[in-house]
Write an enzyme that holds these catalytic residues in place. Structure first.
Site, PDB file in Angstrom:
ATOM      1  N   ASN A  12     -79.587 -57.972 -29.561  1.00 27.51           N
ATOM      2  CA  ASN A  12     -80.582 -59.009 -29.290  1.00 27.51           C
ATOM      3  C   ASN A  12     -80.380 -60.150 -30.301  1.00 27.51           C
ATOM      4  O   ASN A  12     -80.462 -59.936 -31.510  1.00 27.51           O
ATOM      5  CB  ASN A  12     -81.982 -58.390 -29.430  1.00 27.51           C
ATOM      6  CG  ASN A  12     -83.087 -59.398 -29.201  1.00 27.51           C
ATOM      7  OD1 ASN A  12     -83.023 -60.514 -29.694  1.00 27.51           O
ATOM      8  ND2 ASN A  12     -84.114 -59.018 -28.467  1.00 27.51           N
ATOM      9  N   HIS A  15     -83.089 -63.844 -32.985  1.00 33.25           N
ATOM     10  CA  HIS A  15     -83.386 -64.365 -34.317  1.00 33.25           C
ATOM     11  C   HIS A  15     -82.312 -65.298 -34.868  1.00 33.25           C
ATOM     12  O   HIS A  15     -82.532 -65.959 -35.881  1.00 33.25           O
ATOM     13  CB  HIS A  15     -83.764 -63.232 -35.259  1.00 33.25           C
ATOM     14  CG  HIS A  15     -85.010 -62.557 -34.783  1.00 33.25           C
ATOM     15  ND1 HIS A  15     -86.174 -63.279 -34.549  1.00 33.25           N
ATOM     16  CD2 HIS A  15     -85.276 -61.289 -34.409  1.00 33.25           C
ATOM     17  CE1 HIS A  15     -87.099 -62.457 -34.076  1.00 33.25           C
ATOM     18  NE2 HIS A  15     -86.580 -61.250 -33.977  1.00 33.25           N
ATOM     19  N   HIS A  48     -84.680 -62.858 -25.319  1.00 34.73           N
ATOM     20  CA  HIS A  48     -86.054 -62.918 -24.815  1.00 34.73           C
ATOM     21  C   HIS A  48     -86.446 -64.388 -24.690  1.00 34.73           C
ATOM     22  O   HIS A  48     -86.609 -65.075 -25.704  1.00 34.73           O
ATOM     23  CB  HIS A  48     -86.964 -62.187 -25.810  1.00 34.73           C
ATOM     24  CG  HIS A  48     -88.390 -62.079 -25.363  1.00 34.73           C
ATOM     25  ND1 HIS A  48     -89.333 -61.374 -26.072  1.00 34.73           N
ATOM     26  CD2 HIS A  48     -89.050 -62.578 -24.282  1.00 34.73           C
ATOM     27  CE1 HIS A  48     -90.499 -61.452 -25.458  1.00 34.73           C
ATOM     28  NE2 HIS A  48     -90.356 -62.186 -24.370  1.00 34.73           N
ATOM     29  N   ARG A  50     -89.140 -66.519 -24.274  1.00 36.88           N
ATOM     30  CA  ARG A  50     -90.601 -66.425 -24.327  1.00 36.88           C
ATOM     31  C   ARG A  50     -91.243 -67.641 -23.682  1.00 36.88           C
ATOM     32  O   ARG A  50     -90.688 -68.735 -23.692  1.00 36.88           O
ATOM     33  CB  ARG A  50     -91.064 -66.332 -25.793  1.00 36.88           C
ATOM     34  CG  ARG A  50     -90.678 -65.037 -26.474  1.00 36.88           C
ATOM     35  CD  ARG A  50     -91.297 -65.004 -27.858  1.00 36.88           C
ATOM     36  NE  ARG A  50     -92.732 -64.950 -27.770  1.00 36.88           N
ATOM     37  CZ  ARG A  50     -93.465 -63.846 -27.940  1.00 36.88           C
ATOM     38  NH1 ARG A  50     -92.869 -62.702 -28.261  1.00 36.88           N
ATOM     39  NH2 ARG A  50     -94.753 -63.873 -27.825  1.00 36.88           N
ATOM     40  N   ARG A  54     -90.337 -69.914 -28.574  1.00 36.83           N
ATOM     41  CA  ARG A  54     -90.296 -69.962 -30.043  1.00 36.83           C
ATOM     42  C   ARG A  54     -88.896 -69.734 -30.603  1.00 36.83           C
ATOM     43  O   ARG A  54     -88.607 -70.105 -31.721  1.00 36.83           O
ATOM     44  CB  ARG A  54     -91.289 -68.999 -30.670  1.00 36.83           C
ATOM     45  CG  ARG A  54     -90.919 -67.543 -30.526  1.00 36.83           C
ATOM     46  CD  ARG A  54     -91.823 -66.665 -31.364  1.00 36.83           C
ATOM     47  NE  ARG A  54     -93.180 -66.663 -30.869  1.00 36.83           N
ATOM     48  CZ  ARG A  54     -94.047 -65.679 -31.072  1.00 36.83           C
ATOM     49  NH1 ARG A  54     -93.683 -64.626 -31.780  1.00 36.83           N
ATOM     50  NH2 ARG A  54     -95.259 -65.716 -30.594  1.00 36.83           N
ATOM     51  N   GLU A  75     -84.942 -60.585 -21.332  1.00 37.80           N
ATOM     52  CA  GLU A  75     -86.321 -60.092 -21.502  1.00 37.80           C
ATOM     53  C   GLU A  75     -87.262 -61.224 -21.156  1.00 37.80           C
ATOM     54  O   GLU A  75     -87.075 -62.354 -21.617  1.00 37.80           O
ATOM     55  CB  GLU A  75     -86.571 -59.681 -22.954  1.00 37.80           C
ATOM     56  CG  GLU A  75     -85.827 -58.443 -23.383  1.00 37.80           C
ATOM     57  CD  GLU A  75     -86.059 -58.156 -24.858  1.00 37.80           C
ATOM     58  OE1 GLU A  75     -86.796 -58.921 -25.525  1.00 37.80           O
ATOM     59  OE2 GLU A  75     -85.500 -57.193 -25.341  1.00 37.80           O
ATOM     60  N   THR A 106     -92.971 -58.405 -29.692  1.00 35.65           N
ATOM     61  CA  THR A 106     -93.616 -57.660 -28.604  1.00 35.65           C
ATOM     62  C   THR A 106     -94.293 -56.422 -29.182  1.00 35.65           C
ATOM     63  O   THR A 106     -93.640 -55.515 -29.672  1.00 35.65           O
ATOM     64  CB  THR A 106     -92.562 -57.239 -27.552  1.00 35.65           C
ATOM     65  OG1 THR A 106     -91.716 -58.359 -27.299  1.00 35.65           O
ATOM     66  CG2 THR A 106     -93.212 -56.800 -26.273  1.00 35.65           C
ATOM     67  N   GLU A 156     -87.462 -49.211 -20.605  1.00 28.01           N
ATOM     68  CA  GLU A 156     -87.087 -49.210 -22.019  1.00 28.01           C
ATOM     69  C   GLU A 156     -88.290 -48.674 -22.789  1.00 28.01           C
ATOM     70  O   GLU A 156     -89.397 -49.226 -22.681  1.00 28.01           O
ATOM     71  CB  GLU A 156     -86.722 -50.621 -22.490  1.00 28.01           C
ATOM     72  CG  GLU A 156     -86.338 -50.646 -23.971  1.00 28.01           C
ATOM     73  CD  GLU A 156     -85.773 -51.989 -24.431  1.00 28.01           C
ATOM     74  OE1 GLU A 156     -85.054 -52.648 -23.659  1.00 28.01           O
ATOM     75  OE2 GLU A 156     -86.079 -52.369 -25.571  1.00 28.01           O
ATOM     76  N   HIS A 196     -86.779 -51.652 -30.063  1.00 18.90           N
ATOM     77  CA  HIS A 196     -87.807 -52.257 -30.914  1.00 18.90           C
ATOM     78  C   HIS A 196     -87.909 -51.557 -32.259  1.00 18.90           C
ATOM     79  O   HIS A 196     -88.165 -50.354 -32.311  1.00 18.90           O
ATOM     80  CB  HIS A 196     -89.191 -52.284 -30.253  1.00 18.90           C
ATOM     81  CG  HIS A 196     -89.938 -53.517 -30.644  1.00 18.90           C
ATOM     82  ND1 HIS A 196     -90.462 -53.690 -31.900  1.00 18.90           N
ATOM     83  CD2 HIS A 196     -90.175 -54.668 -29.987  1.00 18.90           C
ATOM     84  CE1 HIS A 196     -91.016 -54.874 -31.973  1.00 18.90           C
ATOM     85  NE2 HIS A 196     -90.848 -55.504 -30.839  1.00 18.90           N
TER      86      HIS A 196
HETATM   87  N1  PXP Z   1     -86.564 -54.490 -26.829  1.00 17.95           N
HETATM   88  C1  PXP Z   1     -87.575 -55.310 -26.442  1.00 17.95           C
HETATM   89  C2  PXP Z   1     -88.171 -55.108 -25.090  1.00 17.95           C
HETATM   90  C3  PXP Z   1     -88.032 -56.342 -27.292  1.00 17.95           C
HETATM   91  O1  PXP Z   1     -89.059 -57.141 -26.890  1.00 17.95           O
HETATM   92  C4  PXP Z   1     -87.406 -56.528 -28.533  1.00 17.95           C
HETATM   93  C5  PXP Z   1     -87.837 -57.657 -29.413  1.00 17.95           C
HETATM   94  O2  PXP Z   1     -87.595 -58.858 -28.772  1.00 17.95           O
HETATM   95  C6  PXP Z   1     -86.349 -55.671 -28.882  1.00 17.95           C
HETATM   96  C7  PXP Z   1     -85.969 -54.644 -28.023  1.00 17.95           C
HETATM   97  C8  PXP Z   1     -85.616 -55.799 -30.171  1.00 17.95           C
HETATM   98  O3  PXP Z   1     -86.464 -55.468 -31.224  1.00 17.95           O
HETATM   99  P1  PXP Z   1     -85.984 -55.652 -32.716  1.00 17.95           P
HETATM  100  O4  PXP Z   1     -85.733 -57.106 -32.926  1.00 17.95           O
HETATM  101  O5  PXP Z   1     -87.119 -55.115 -33.515  1.00 17.95           O
HETATM  102  O6  PXP Z   1     -84.704 -54.841 -32.866  1.00 17.95           O
END
Ligand code: PXP
Length: 249
Positions: A12, A15, A48, A50, A54, A75, A106, A156, A196
């Site tokens: 992901n 960031h 994601h 959003r 952001r 996402e 999330t 998930e 997550h």
């Molecule tokens: N899975 C989902 C559905 C999420 O919303 C997120 C955060 O955007 C992640 C995984 C990844 O989470 P993390 O950044 O804490 O690894």
């Protein structure tokens, strides 16, 4: 014969975009991060988009759709705006997540059981557009049953509660819940993914659960990349997942 599948890592890259949006600069470029991650072994790239934009922007998703060599897991919240974007971009996968504007990230899973009708129709429209849909849910039988009933192929499981556990007993309890949910989900015919809050210290416990197919991990990998570079950060995460799941055959 027991089927076995390779565990896949979805990186992901939200960031990377967070850093860019913080200053309104042109860098760091999420597209570049995605390509480095793919080259280092990411099996899919997760973003994601959003509602508040952001971090990831529409242009990121559009550019990624044109260059990714693996798969895009988009996402998004279940809104008409996002449905239109997903139809246009046609990612291979979409993970439907709940969204509240004030949250840091999330915070909880979708309440599929309470929104069967709405989510069922929403997912059916996405699936008609050729997208493989998953629902981000807590490790809860009721939510798994509801997900299965509305006909999505995958879920998930939210691992955030496990990651945030304040002590060993809480962590163990959370892990047992996830283990149970994974088995329950697989038995109902769902593909079960997880994500997550997974990091270099806690991922092995989750990756050792037999049957989880994909791990979506962002914050810890992008954080580690500051010190070791993104390619090494991705390689290390992937090898932790594969090592922990060696017994899952
Ligand atoms: N899975 C989902 C559905 C999420 O919303 C997120 C955060 O955007 C992640 C995984 C990844 O989470 P993390 O950044 O804490 O690894």
């Amino acid at each position: 014969m027991k089927m076995s599948y390779p565990k896949l890592l979805g990186v992901n890259i939200d960031h990377v975009a967070t850093l860019r949006q913080q200053r309104g600069t042109r860098y760091p470029e999420p597209l570049q991060a995605a390509l480095v991650a793919e080259q280092a072994g990411a099996d899919l790239i997760t973003v994601h988009l959003r509602e508040d934009r952001r971090h990831i922007q529409d242009r990121d998703v559009e550019l990624l759709a044109g260059v990714l060599q693996t798969r895009m897991n988009l996402e998004m919240a279940a809104t008409p705006e996002m449905l239109a974007i997903a139809r246009r971009i046609a990612p291979s996968d979409c993970c439907i997540v709940p969204e509240r504007r004030q949250e840091l990230t999330t915070e909880g899973g979708l309440d599929v059981a309470a929104n069967r009708g709405f989510l069922g129709d929403f997912c059916a429209e996405l699936q008609e557009a050729g997208v493989k849909v998953s629902l981000f849910i807590d490790a809860d039988e009721k939510q798994l049953e509801a997900s299965c009933n509305i006909g999505v192929p995958a879920v998930e499981i939210h691992t955030g509660h496990f990651a945030d556990a304040r002590n060993r007993a809480e962590r163990e309890k959370s892990l047992l819940r996830i283990q149970h949910a994974v088995t329950f989900g697989i038995n109902t015919g769902l593909q079960v993914n997880a994500g997550h809050g997974l990091d270099y210290h806690n991922v092995a416990s989750i990756a050792a659960i037999p049957g989880i197919r994909e791990f979506n991990i962002g914050h810890s990998i992008i954080s580690r990349a500051i010190f070791s570079g993104l390619a090494d950060a991705v390689r290390e995460m992937k090898s932790l997942i594969l090592a922990a799941s060696e017994s899952d055959h």
